[in-house]
Write a protein that holds these residues in place. Structure first.
Motif, PDB file in Angstrom:
ATOM      1  N   LEU A  53      -1.929  -5.586  15.988  1.00 54.65           N
ATOM      2  CA  LEU A  53      -1.818  -5.964  14.583  1.00 54.65           C
ATOM      3  C   LEU A  53      -3.180  -6.249  13.958  1.00 54.65           C
ATOM      4  CD1 LEU A  53       1.311  -8.293  14.872  1.00 54.65           C
ATOM      5  CD2 LEU A  53       1.231  -6.065  13.742  1.00 54.65           C
ATOM      6  N   THR A  54      -4.081  -6.844  14.719  1.00 59.77           N
ATOM      7  CA  THR A  54      -5.422  -7.115  14.193  1.00 59.77           C
ATOM      8  C   THR A  54      -6.140  -5.821  13.835  1.00 59.77           C
ATOM      9  OG1 THR A  54      -5.605  -9.144  15.515  1.00 59.77           O
ATOM     10  CG2 THR A  54      -7.640  -8.193  14.681  1.00 59.77           C
ATOM     11  N   ALA A  55      -6.140  -4.861  14.767  1.00 54.59           N
ATOM     12  CA  ALA A  55      -6.798  -3.590  14.501  1.00 54.59           C
ATOM     13  C   ALA A  55      -6.136  -2.854  13.348  1.00 54.59           C
ATOM     14  CB  ALA A  55      -6.765  -2.720  15.766  1.00 54.59           C
ATOM     15  N   GLY A  56      -4.810  -2.936  13.262  1.00 50.18           N
ATOM     16  CA  GLY A  56      -4.102  -2.262  12.183  1.00 50.18           C
ATOM     17  C   GLY A  56      -4.457  -2.825  10.820  1.00 50.18           C
ATOM     18  N   ALA A  57      -4.555  -4.157  10.712  1.00 50.39           N
ATOM     19  CA  ALA A  57      -4.880  -4.766   9.427  1.00 50.39           C
ATOM     20  C   ALA A  57      -6.288  -4.376   8.969  1.00 50.39           C
ATOM     21  CB  ALA A  57      -4.757  -6.281   9.529  1.00 50.39           C
ATOM     22  N   LEU A  58      -7.230  -4.342   9.896  1.00 45.90           N
ATOM     23  CA  LEU A  58      -8.588  -3.928   9.553  1.00 45.90           C
ATOM     24  C   LEU A  58      -8.617  -2.482   9.049  1.00 45.90           C
ATOM     25  CD1 LEU A  58     -10.701  -5.464  12.466  1.00 45.90           C
ATOM     26  CD2 LEU A  58     -10.851  -6.057  10.041  1.00 45.90           C
ATOM     27  N   CYS A  59      -7.924  -1.606   9.752  1.00 48.23           N
ATOM     28  CA  CYS A  59      -7.908  -0.192   9.379  1.00 48.23           C
ATOM     29  C   CYS A  59      -7.231   0.004   8.033  1.00 48.23           C
ATOM     30  CB  CYS A  59      -7.192   0.604  10.471  1.00 48.23           C
ATOM     31  SG  CYS A  59      -7.211   2.387  10.229  1.00 48.23           S
ATOM     32  N   CYS A  60      -6.154  -0.728   7.784  1.00 44.89           N
ATOM     33  CA  CYS A  60      -5.412  -0.600   6.527  1.00 44.89           C
ATOM     34  C   CYS A  60      -6.284  -1.023   5.342  1.00 44.89           C
ATOM     35  CB  CYS A  60      -4.158  -1.464   6.601  1.00 44.89           C
ATOM     36  SG  CYS A  60      -2.888  -1.059   5.391  1.00 44.89           S
ATOM     37  N   GLY A  61      -6.998  -2.129   5.479  1.00 45.51           N
ATOM     38  CA  GLY A  61      -7.875  -2.573   4.407  1.00 45.51           C
ATOM     39  C   GLY A  61      -9.016  -1.611   4.156  1.00 45.51           C
ATOM     40  N   ALA A  62      -9.603  -1.083   5.239  1.00 40.68           N
ATOM     41  CA  ALA A  62     -10.696  -0.121   5.085  1.00 40.68           C
ATOM     42  C   ALA A  62     -10.226   1.142   4.381  1.00 40.68           C
ATOM     43  CB  ALA A  62     -11.284   0.224   6.461  1.00 40.68           C
ATOM     44  N   GLY A  63      -9.014   1.602   4.701  1.00 45.67           N
ATOM     45  CA  GLY A  63      -8.479   2.785   4.044  1.00 45.67           C
ATOM     46  C   GLY A  63      -8.235   2.563   2.568  1.00 45.67           C
ATOM     47  N   SER A 119     -10.316  -0.175  -9.332  1.00 50.76           N
ATOM     48  CA  SER A 119     -10.709  -1.578  -9.165  1.00 50.76           C
ATOM     49  C   SER A 119      -9.585  -2.389  -8.526  1.00 50.76           C
ATOM     50  CB  SER A 119     -11.090  -2.181 -10.515  1.00 50.76           C
ATOM     51  OG  SER A 119     -12.221  -1.534 -11.055  1.00 50.76           O
ATOM     52  N   THR A 120      -8.364  -2.092  -8.909  1.00 49.22           N
ATOM     53  CA  THR A 120      -7.233  -2.851  -8.379  1.00 49.22           C
ATOM     54  C   THR A 120      -7.065  -2.626  -6.892  1.00 49.22           C
ATOM     55  OG1 THR A 120      -6.111  -2.715 -10.523  1.00 49.22           O
ATOM     56  CG2 THR A 120      -4.759  -3.245  -8.605  1.00 49.22           C
ATOM     57  N   LEU A 121      -7.107  -1.371  -6.444  1.00 47.37           N
ATOM     58  CA  LEU A 121      -6.927  -1.094  -5.020  1.00 47.37           C
ATOM     59  C   LEU A 121      -8.140  -1.511  -4.201  1.00 47.37           C
ATOM     60  CD1 LEU A 121      -4.992   2.301  -4.979  1.00 47.37           C
ATOM     61  CD2 LEU A 121      -4.127  -0.032  -4.753  1.00 47.37           C
ATOM     62  N   ALA A 122      -9.322  -1.506  -4.807  1.00 48.54           N
ATOM     63  CA  ALA A 122     -10.499  -2.022  -4.099  1.00 48.54           C
ATOM     64  C   ALA A 122     -10.342  -3.515  -3.842  1.00 48.54           C
ATOM     65  CB  ALA A 122     -11.761  -1.748  -4.907  1.00 48.54           C
ATOM     66  N   ALA A 123      -9.832  -4.245  -4.819  1.00 52.70           N
ATOM     67  CA  ALA A 123      -9.591  -5.680  -4.630  1.00 52.70           C
ATOM     68  C   ALA A 123      -8.516  -5.917  -3.580  1.00 52.70           C
ATOM     69  CB  ALA A 123      -9.199  -6.321  -5.957  1.00 52.70           C
ATOM     70  N   ALA A 124      -7.500  -5.052  -3.569  1.00 51.76           N
ATOM     71  CA  ALA A 124      -6.418  -5.211  -2.593  1.00 51.76           C
ATOM     72  C   ALA A 124      -6.899  -4.996  -1.165  1.00 51.76           C
ATOM     73  CB  ALA A 124      -5.292  -4.231  -2.913  1.00 51.76           C
ATOM     74  N   ALA A 125      -7.993  -4.264  -0.998  1.00 54.26           N
ATOM     75  CA  ALA A 125      -8.511  -4.009   0.350  1.00 54.26           C
ATOM     76  C   ALA A 125      -8.905  -5.299   1.060  1.00 54.26           C
ATOM     77  CB  ALA A 125      -9.715  -3.071   0.275  1.00 54.26           C
ATOM     78  N   LEU A 126      -9.266  -6.320   0.316  1.00 54.44           N
ATOM     79  CA  LEU A 126      -9.657  -7.589   0.907  1.00 54.44           C
ATOM     80  C   LEU A 126      -8.513  -8.218   1.691  1.00 54.44           C
ATOM     81  CD1 LEU A 126     -11.884  -9.760   1.126  1.00 54.44           C
ATOM     82  CD2 LEU A 126     -10.966 -10.778  -0.981  1.00 54.44           C
ATOM     83  N   GLY A 127      -7.283  -7.927   1.279  1.00 55.09           N
ATOM     84  CA  GLY A 127      -6.136  -8.483   1.988  1.00 55.09           C
ATOM     85  C   GLY A 127      -6.083  -8.069   3.446  1.00 55.09           C
ATOM     86  N   GLY A 128      -6.479  -6.838   3.749  1.00 55.02           N
ATOM     87  CA  GLY A 128      -6.470  -6.383   5.132  1.00 55.02           C
ATOM     88  C   GLY A 128      -7.421  -7.182   6.014  1.00 55.02           C
ATOM     89  N   GLN A 171       0.829  -1.210   0.000  1.00 52.27           N
ATOM     90  CA  GLN A 171       0.000   0.000   0.000  1.00 52.27           C
ATOM     91  C   GLN A 171       0.864   1.262   0.000  1.00 52.27           C
ATOM     92  OE1 GLN A 171      -3.163   0.192  -0.358  1.00 52.27           O
ATOM     93  NE2 GLN A 171      -4.015  -1.795   0.225  1.00 52.27           N
ATOM     94  N   ARG A 172       1.988   1.189   0.664  1.00 55.31           N
ATOM     95  CA  ARG A 172       2.886   2.345   0.744  1.00 55.31           C
ATOM     96  C   ARG A 172       3.421   2.720  -0.632  1.00 55.31           C
ATOM     97  NH1 ARG A 172       7.928   1.854   4.832  1.00 55.31           N
ATOM     98  NH2 ARG A 172       6.174   1.320   6.165  1.00 55.31           N
TER      99      ARG A 172
END
Length: 427
Positions: free
Chosen positions: A91-101, A178-187, A38-39
């Protein structure tokens, strides 16, 4: 070796399978890999972002760098939380926030929502590196720490590589939204796995010394009073700035506009810097652990990175194989940044290591937070008004002057490293 380390467990406590520490560490490292993807993502979508949001280089630099502002600004709080709250929840909270962003950024109808999305990505990813180092501290002996730090950084670089050529190909085929929306699932997937599998410490380790906030704050005060911590922070920030600002944003534009490369070609070149970092980080850590000395590796890495950067940017007409090799070698040299975290661990009491990691990692990422918009501002100041398909085009002179700031910063940090004192590995 402390009671947190392998081989020091009371007989009445349960034993730990040899594979379990590696599984737990790998989930933290995988989150760092995702955060690094994401960075680096904005570097291959500069033109679409400029067109979609009708902005210039300075604004785009800030849009990308808001990730770093959030990430760097939260490192000390994250370090305190890692000490007091534990890495699993962090780490759990961070992964959720990263995917939502990531999802919000992909769907952003205007620049303000895009800023908010990138901010959330940075807030979530802020937990990834320090949380993973805290897991390494709690699950492995100190004699493995520099190597594990390098391996964690290598995982991040692999995520950065994924944010270059593969992402560029996906963007060409499906568009950046579309690509970054799909990547959000990883979080979301990472958050579930971390919550179900990760545990804060070994079951054969003693209970933590504190659970409240007073002791972590005391640890922070201790860290902030140590000059060596600030020297480490300055060196770490300077060594990562070329990777975060050049490979992470402006390098692709430079290669396309000045060297006439296509987007995938340019991304493949900047990816070599990340691949070099991925190769060099675990090697630097392993070498530092083997010889028990840190500073020779740090200084040699910074010097190699500086020399390669100067050759890449300011020596015209290099043969293609040498040009490519310099990207790779620069990454290998600068990857010695991993060793700064081993130094920080060795000079910091165990109860305050989260705060030390937070300060250092905040400075490491702060290099990107500073230089991504700074380079954009310097480019805009030299811009002659030339545009192609709605995107600004910058001259070779503009890029040369902007990138010179990276070399100066790295040179100053290399000189500052001479003030650091050598440490010895704690066993």
């Amino acid at each position: 070796m402390t009671s947190e380390e392998v081989g020091q467990r009371p007989a009445h406590r349960p034993s730990v399978p040899a594979w379990l520490p590696w599984l737990i560490w790998s989930l933290g490292a995988l989150f760092f890999c995702y955060g690094f993807f994401q960075r680096m993502a904005p570097s291959v979508i500069i033109d679409p972002l400029m067109r979609d949001f009708a902005v210039g280089a300075a604004v785009l630099g800030n849009l990308s760098a808001i990730y770093f502002y959030a990430y760097a600004g939260l490192q000390i709080p994250v370090g305190l939380l890692a000490d007091a709250w534990g890495p699993r929840r962090l780490l759990t909270a961070g992964a959720l926030c990263c995917g939502a962003g990531s999802l919000l950024f992909a769907l952003a109808p205007d620049l303000n929502i895009a800023y908010l999305g990138r901010l959330l990505v940075g807030v979530g990813a802020a937990a990834s590196f320090v949380g993973t180092l805290k897991l390494a501290t709690n699950w492995f002996p100190a004699s493995r720490f520099a190597q594990l730090t390098g391996m964690t950084m290598a995982a991040g670089m692999l995520g950065g590589v994924g944010g270059q050529v593969p992402l560029a190909a996906a963007v060409e085929s499906f568009g950046w939204r579309s690509t970054l929306a799909a990547a959000a699932l990883g979080g979301l997937i990472l958050a579930i796995l971390i919550w179900l599998i990760v545990r804060d410490r070994r079951p054969d380790a003693p209970a933590p010394r504190f659970t409240g906030g007073a002791a972590p704050r005391g640890g922070l005060r201790l860290v902030l009073r140590m000059p060596q911590q600030w020297l480490l922070a300055f060196l770490g920030g300077a060594m990562t700035a070329p990777m975060l600002a050049f490979a992470g944003l402006w390098g692709v534009a430079w290669l396309m506009q000045i060297h006439g490369m296509t987007r995938p070609e340019a991304a493949s070149h900047t990816s070599l810097l990340l691949i070099g970092w991925a190769i060099g980080s675990p090697l630097a850590g392993a070498l530092a652990d083997r010889i028990g000395r840190r500073l020779p590796i740090l200084r040699a890495g910074a010097l190699i990175g500086l020399c390669c950067l100067m050759l890449l940017l300011y020596v015209p007409g290099l043969p293609s194989p040498i040009f490519l090799a310099l990207f790779l070698i620069a990454g290998i040299g600068l990857s010695a940044t991993a060793v700064t975290f081993a130094v920080a661990r060795e000079i910091t009491p165990t109860h305050a290591v989260g705060a030390a990691y937070g300060l250092l990692n905040g400075a490491v990422v702060g290099g990107g937070a500073l230089f991504q918009p700074l380079l954009g501002l310097l480019l805009d100041l030299q811009w002659d008004g030339h545009m192609v398909e709605g995107a600004p085009i910058y001259s070779a002179r503009a890029f040369d002057l902007a990138f010179l700031s990276l070399a100066v910063f790295l040179l100053l940090a290399l000189l500052a490293s001479l003030l650091l004192s050598e440490t010895r590995e704690k066993r």
